[in-house]
Write a protein that holds these residues in place. Structure first.
Motif, short mmCIF file in Angstrom:
data_model
loop_
_atom_site.label_atom_id
_atom_site.label_comp_id
_atom_site.label_asym_id
_atom_site.label_seq_id
_atom_site.Cartn_x
_atom_site.Cartn_y
_atom_site.Cartn_z
N ALA A 71 0.83 -1.20 0.00
CA ALA A 71 0.00 0.00 0.00
C ALA A 71 0.86 1.26 0.00
O ALA A 71 0.57 2.23 -0.71
N ASP A 72 1.93 1.24 0.79
CA ASP A 72 2.84 2.40 0.83
C ASP A 72 3.47 2.62 -0.54
O ASP A 72 3.55 3.76 -1.03
N THR A 73 3.92 1.54 -1.17
CA THR A 73 4.52 1.65 -2.50
C THR A 73 3.51 2.17 -3.51
O THR A 73 3.82 3.03 -4.35
N LEU A 74 2.28 1.67 -3.44
CA LEU A 74 1.24 2.10 -4.38
C LEU A 74 0.94 3.59 -4.23
O LEU A 74 0.85 4.32 -5.23
N LEU A 75 0.80 4.06 -3.00
CA LEU A 75 0.50 5.47 -2.79
C LEU A 75 1.63 6.36 -3.32
O LEU A 75 1.37 7.42 -3.91
N ARG A 76 2.86 5.95 -3.12
CA ARG A 76 3.97 6.75 -3.63
C ARG A 76 4.03 6.71 -5.15
O ARG A 76 4.38 7.71 -5.80
N ALA A 77 3.67 5.56 -5.75
CA ALA A 77 3.67 5.46 -7.21
C ALA A 77 2.62 6.37 -7.82
O ALA A 77 2.82 6.95 -8.89
N LEU A 78 1.47 6.51 -7.16
CA LEU A 78 0.41 7.37 -7.69
C LEU A 78 0.82 8.84 -7.73
O LEU A 78 0.27 9.62 -8.51
N GLU A 79 1.78 9.21 -6.89
CA GLU A 79 2.19 10.61 -6.79
C GLU A 79 3.52 10.92 -7.45
O GLU A 79 3.90 12.08 -7.58
N THR A 80 4.25 9.88 -7.87
CA THR A 80 5.56 10.13 -8.45
C THR A 80 5.43 10.64 -9.89
O THR A 80 4.36 10.54 -10.51
N GLU A 81 6.49 11.18 -10.41
CA GLU A 81 6.47 11.73 -11.76
C GLU A 81 6.38 10.61 -12.80
O GLU A 81 6.99 9.55 -12.63
N PRO A 82 5.62 10.79 -13.87
CA PRO A 82 5.56 9.78 -14.93
C PRO A 82 6.97 9.47 -15.46
O PRO A 82 7.84 10.35 -15.53
N GLY A 83 7.16 8.20 -15.81
CA GLY A 83 8.46 7.77 -16.30
C GLY A 83 9.47 7.47 -15.21
O GLY A 83 10.66 7.39 -15.50
N THR A 84 8.99 7.29 -13.97
CA THR A 84 9.89 7.15 -12.83
C THR A 84 9.58 5.87 -12.05
O THR A 84 8.42 5.61 -11.71
N PRO A 85 10.61 5.06 -11.74
CA PRO A 85 10.38 3.91 -10.86
C PRO A 85 10.31 4.35 -9.40
O PRO A 85 10.84 5.41 -9.04
N VAL A 86 9.66 3.56 -8.58
CA VAL A 86 9.57 3.83 -7.14
C VAL A 86 10.56 2.94 -6.42
O VAL A 86 10.62 1.73 -6.68
N THR A 87 11.35 3.51 -5.54
CA THR A 87 12.34 2.74 -4.80
C THR A 87 11.75 2.25 -3.47
O THR A 87 10.73 2.75 -3.00
N GLY A 88 12.40 1.27 -2.88
CA GLY A 88 11.94 0.75 -1.60
C GLY A 88 12.28 1.69 -0.46
O GLY A 88 13.17 2.54 -0.57
#
Length: 322
Positions: free
Chosen positions: A131-148
């Motif tokens: 859930a934490d990863t998903l919420l951060r992915a929804l807010e990150t810039e397009p074209g960007t991976p989410v780190t742990g």
């Protein structure tokens, strides 16, 4: 005579109300005690974060398939539906078994989100980590991976974010080409190399259509059927033992119930199959076995000596994955 230690004046806490923010374990605690975070407020936070949740996917649609995709299936995707709908600029959210370079999530150029399921968990609650990863992915810039990252102990869980009435139907893929959109030129050499390695290691897997959460897979020596079941473990072991003692636990000629996995609070019985037996050929015997199992689960009679011996053998062949 031992010298007395000099008296030190207690440091007055700088934070007396409200939430203590999470910081690095060796950093000074934000409460102002003068101690490191791990020896102060971090102690309780660490315990809360690492406390193991036995069934992290309980309450989600398709709990058994969540377990299968986490532990058994190499390449699969599932569209996810959020309770509050998709944020502006996010056309879709898709669960994936794994992503390139073991990214926890990826916000694609078009704004869509891919959430990886098979990454390491930073806490004892996989649903909270995802859930934490998903919420951060929804807010990150397009074209960007989410780190742990280290997940706060009081954050939301998947059960808080996903629509409980939505469908959860995995699509099993032969490879990981879903990583790269059809419109992409796939010019990233790291992604290309990761895709090639992942495809080479993937075990051919097929989801059966006639029974729930059952997956056929092909290996060089023999094929297997791995079936995630929602029943309480003790009751399921009794039922499998009844069938095993009666000689009705197989899926046909040259097949054998060889044991089970225990994963995320659920049992996963496993059958050995001949290399000639395809996924399609498993459909009818699996459906027939499901009927026999339902009858065995409905039986409350004490186990016979033969059934107890069969149960002991099945228990000894259990392997815990998580």
């Amino acid at each position: 005579m031992a010298k007395k230690r000099p008296q030190t004046k207690a440091v007055k806490a700088q934070v007396t109300n409200g939430e203590i923010p999470v910081v690095g374990a060796r950093e000074p605690c934000p409460c102002g005690s003068g101690r490191r975070y791990k020896a102060c407020h971090g102690r309780a936070a660490s315990h809360a974060v690492t406390e193991l949740v036995q069934r992290p996917f309980e309450g989600l649609p398709g709990e058994c398939d969540w377990v299968a995709l986490r532990e058994l299936v190499p390449a699969a995707t599932v569209p996810l539906t959020l309770k509050d709908g998709l944020p502006e600029g996010v056309p879709s959210v898709t669960l994936a078994t794994v992503l390139p370079m073991a990214w926890p999530a990826l916000r694609r150029d078009d704004g869509s989100v891919l959430l990886a399921l098979q990454n390491d968990s930073s806490s004892g609650d996989l649903a909270r980590d995802l859930a934490d990863t998903l919420l951060r992915a929804l807010e990150t810039e397009p074209g960007t991976p989410v780190t742990g990252r280290r997940v706060p102990a009081d954050g939301p869980r998947l059960q808080d974010l996903l629509d409980p009435n939505s469908d959860f139907t995995p699509v099993v893929h032969t490879g990981f080409e879903f990583w790269v959109p059809e419109s992409s030129d796939n010019s990233n050499p790291e992604v290309s190399a990761s895709l090639e390695r992942a495809n080479a290691a993937a075990i051919p897997t097929v989801k059966l259509t006639g029974v729930d959460s059952s997956y056929w897979c092909e290996t060089p020596e023999k094929n297997h059927l791995r079936w995630v079941m929602p029943h309480p473990e003790e009751k399921l072991l009794d039922a499998l033992a009844r069938l095993h003692a009666a000689g009705t636990s197989s899926l046909g000629d040259n097949t054998r119930l060889v044991g089970s996995f225990r994963a995320h609070g659920l049992m996963v019985p496993v059958w050995d199959l001949p290399t000639s037996m395809s996924a399609e050929e498993c459909e009818k015997p699996a459906a027939e076995f499901a009927e026999r199992l339902a009858a065995a689960l409905a039986t409350d009679a004490p186990l016979t000596p033969e059934e107890r011996r069969a149960r002991g053998g099945l228990t000894n062949r259990q392997v815990t994955l998580s």
